[in-house]
Scaffold this motif. Sequence first.
Motif, short mmCIF file in Angstrom:
data_model
loop_
_atom_site.label_atom_id
_atom_site.label_comp_id
_atom_site.label_asym_id
_atom_site.label_seq_id
_atom_site.Cartn_x
_atom_site.Cartn_y
_atom_site.Cartn_z
N LYS A 106 0.86 -1.19 0.00
CA LYS A 106 0.00 0.00 0.00
C LYS A 106 0.90 1.24 0.00
N ILE A 107 0.69 2.11 -0.99
CA ILE A 107 1.63 3.22 -1.22
C ILE A 107 1.10 4.52 -0.62
N GLY A 108 2.02 5.30 -0.03
CA GLY A 108 1.68 6.63 0.47
C GLY A 108 1.78 6.73 1.98
N ALA A 109 2.35 7.84 2.46
CA ALA A 109 2.42 8.09 3.90
C ALA A 109 1.04 8.51 4.42
N ILE A 110 0.22 9.06 3.52
CA ILE A 110 -1.15 9.48 3.83
C ILE A 110 -2.09 8.56 3.06
N THR A 111 -3.04 7.91 3.77
CA THR A 111 -3.94 6.97 3.09
C THR A 111 -5.38 7.49 3.00
N TRP A 112 -5.59 8.73 3.46
CA TRP A 112 -6.95 9.31 3.47
C TRP A 112 -7.01 10.48 2.49
N PRO A 113 -8.07 10.51 1.66
CA PRO A 113 -8.24 11.66 0.78
C PRO A 113 -8.43 12.92 1.61
N PRO A 114 -7.89 14.07 1.17
CA PRO A 114 -7.97 15.31 1.95
C PRO A 114 -9.39 15.71 2.32
N SER A 115 -10.37 15.28 1.56
CA SER A 115 -11.76 15.68 1.83
C SER A 115 -12.44 14.78 2.87
N SER A 116 -11.71 13.82 3.44
CA SER A 116 -12.32 12.87 4.39
C SER A 116 -12.81 13.57 5.65
N PRO A 117 -13.88 13.03 6.27
CA PRO A 117 -14.34 13.59 7.55
C PRO A 117 -13.33 13.29 8.66
N GLU A 118 -13.36 14.13 9.68
CA GLU A 118 -12.37 14.11 10.75
C GLU A 118 -12.17 12.74 11.42
N PRO A 119 -13.24 12.02 11.80
CA PRO A 119 -13.00 10.74 12.49
C PRO A 119 -12.26 9.74 11.60
N ALA A 126 -3.77 7.17 12.75
CA ALA A 126 -3.33 6.21 13.77
C ALA A 126 -2.79 4.94 13.09
N MET A 127 -3.49 4.45 12.08
CA MET A 127 -3.05 3.25 11.37
C MET A 127 -1.75 3.52 10.58
N ASP A 128 -1.65 4.69 9.97
CA ASP A 128 -0.47 5.02 9.17
C ASP A 128 0.77 5.20 10.05
N ARG A 129 0.54 5.68 11.29
CA ARG A 129 1.65 5.80 12.24
C ARG A 129 1.98 4.45 12.86
N GLY A 130 0.96 3.62 13.05
CA GLY A 130 1.15 2.32 13.69
C GLY A 130 1.81 1.31 12.77
N THR A 131 1.73 1.55 11.47
CA THR A 131 2.44 0.71 10.50
C THR A 131 3.63 1.52 9.98
N PRO B 119 -0.96 14.88 20.72
CA PRO B 119 -1.61 16.20 20.57
C PRO B 119 -0.91 17.07 19.53
N TYR B 120 0.42 16.95 19.45
CA TYR B 120 1.16 17.73 18.46
C TYR B 120 0.80 17.27 17.04
N VAL B 121 0.68 15.94 16.86
CA VAL B 121 0.30 15.39 15.55
C VAL B 121 -1.06 15.94 15.14
N ALA B 122 -2.04 15.87 16.06
CA ALA B 122 -3.40 16.32 15.75
C ALA B 122 -3.40 17.80 15.36
N LYS B 123 -2.61 18.60 16.08
CA LYS B 123 -2.53 20.04 15.79
C LYS B 123 -1.93 20.27 14.39
N CYS B 124 -0.86 19.53 14.09
CA CYS B 124 -0.22 19.70 12.78
C CYS B 124 -1.11 19.21 11.65
N VAL B 125 -1.78 18.04 11.84
CA VAL B 125 -2.67 17.51 10.80
C VAL B 125 -3.76 18.54 10.48
N ALA B 126 -4.31 19.16 11.54
CA ALA B 126 -5.34 20.18 11.32
C ALA B 126 -4.79 21.34 10.50
#
Lengths: 289, 289
Positions: A106-119, A126-131, B119-126
């Motif tokens: 799975k490619i990319g450091a970011i796996t969510w489209p920018p328009s995704s809702p916050e949750p 969390a998953m991208d940091r955990g892997t 908390p720093y991650v969440a702030k930066c992502v926002a």
Amino acid sequence: MSDLRPPENQVGGHRASANKLGPLIDGSGLFYKPLQAGDRGEHELAFYEAFSTHSAVPARIRDTFFPRFHGTRLLPTESRPGEPHPHLVLDDLLAGLEAPCVADIKIGAITWPPSSPEPYVAKCVAMDRGTTSVLLGFRVTGVRVVDPEGAVWRTERPEVKALDTAGVRRVLRRYVSSVADEGMDCALAAAVYGGKGGVLSQLRELKAWFEEQTLFHFYSASILLGYDASAVAASGGAGGVRVKLVDFAHVAEGDGVIDHNFLGGLCSLIKFISDIVPETPQTQPLGPS
Amino acid sequence: MSDLRPPENQVGGHRASANKLGPLIDGSGLFYKPLQAGDRGEHELAFYEAFSTHSAVPARIRDTFFPRFHGTRLLPTESRPGEPHPHLVLDDLLAGLEAPCVADIKIGAITWPPSSPEPYVAKCVAMDRGTTSVLLGFRVTGVRVVDPEGAVWRTERPEVKALDTAGVRRVLRRYVSSVADEGMDCALAAAVYGGKGGVLSQLRELKAWFEEQTLFHFYSASILLGYDASAVAASGGAGGVRVKLVDFAHVAEGDGVIDHNFLGGLCSLIKFISDIVPETPQTQPLGPS
């Protein structure tokens, strides 16, 4: 239709069973992927429809790096008898390989489209940091290696999710090693990763397209690698190496911007693989004449 | 020491005043950056110390793309008389430019090191979602253009944070346009962005290094662009174009992995700028002899 069955060599996603929808093959070279729930299935279908007819996508890129799309089909499912489910009809990317070896990355450091809702963003971060996604720009989601005698080595789900950088290096070496060799001999590295038509040369061609293309952003898509261990053993050559993009439920429009997230991860994968196979120089320096 | 003063052309960070620490210049070509609070200052100092003596960093890369580091110095500050504050002593990147035009562009869709607390991650992502960082792989944090007659155009803080994709395109055109021309004539695009020694050719050299280097990950660092509007007006040539990395308070060790996040953003910036200046082909196709 009676030949429909789950593919043996599947390494990512849900496996079709009495309780779950999962991809099917029919032995004639087609791959049936059940439309995913919610808007994911519709979204992936819309991508295939747009992509397969888009005049700005070079034919060479579409044919080399993407599964061919053959529309949709309603298929009966084991899990819900009498309720046929729509499936994407695609080329079976591993058709024709006698001893298919496959890796899903799975490619990319970011796996969510920018328009995704916050949750959803928080869950993905969390998953991208955990892997390894954030650290490496990609994560390995499954590998399966077979040898011409039929011996199999494959990753297990919880284990593959927990891979760290060293683990990713190991599994990328394992993918081109003899199944019987626990020491990871990388016996097939030169044939599969290196050389003309090998993984590296294909990934570099893909990279050149990603440096220019601004049509699509492939969030959460994977690169599927495939080769035929029997063909490599027989010829020593590239053995039907395949490099294909798959999983387009989260593709976003590019709107004139390159997919820097996919491109960065792709460059990182290229570096990892080129660290495994010392390449022969492509051109010799010219000596004095 | 009596000549110490805030640089006129500063476009990012805090400006030195009676209440705030900020960078100073001394007119002799040095730039004094106050060590930031918390561990950021120590972290940036540690980076400069490691980087400036690292044997694996090519001299050409260090000299071309990074400010030279001259150690630290305690300086009196207006804000706290009698309490000298440690400053990094660096080259003033805009020294010698008669009409310095500067752009500060923070690179990367991700601006937080992977090891950051939640908390720093969440702030930066926002912040990265609220600006163009996630979408474009970079965000413009400040631009200042002057013309040989001394007229100035500059971005204001709230406005520059709110830029969308079209706004980024506009401001990158504004950076190479005559100050007097509201229509953004891009009169200097060919000289500043294009050609030998121009921004694009320098960014591409930097990109080639980032495709290979696995020493550092430059989270939240910026690329500073500089050129001399007077020199461009006089010669039509490249006019002292500078492309420099700055702001290293969040650099992480690379540990054998390329900085895919910086590289992706850099490729995106290259595409944006190359869309502005139609380049002359670098090599002519060979005709029949």
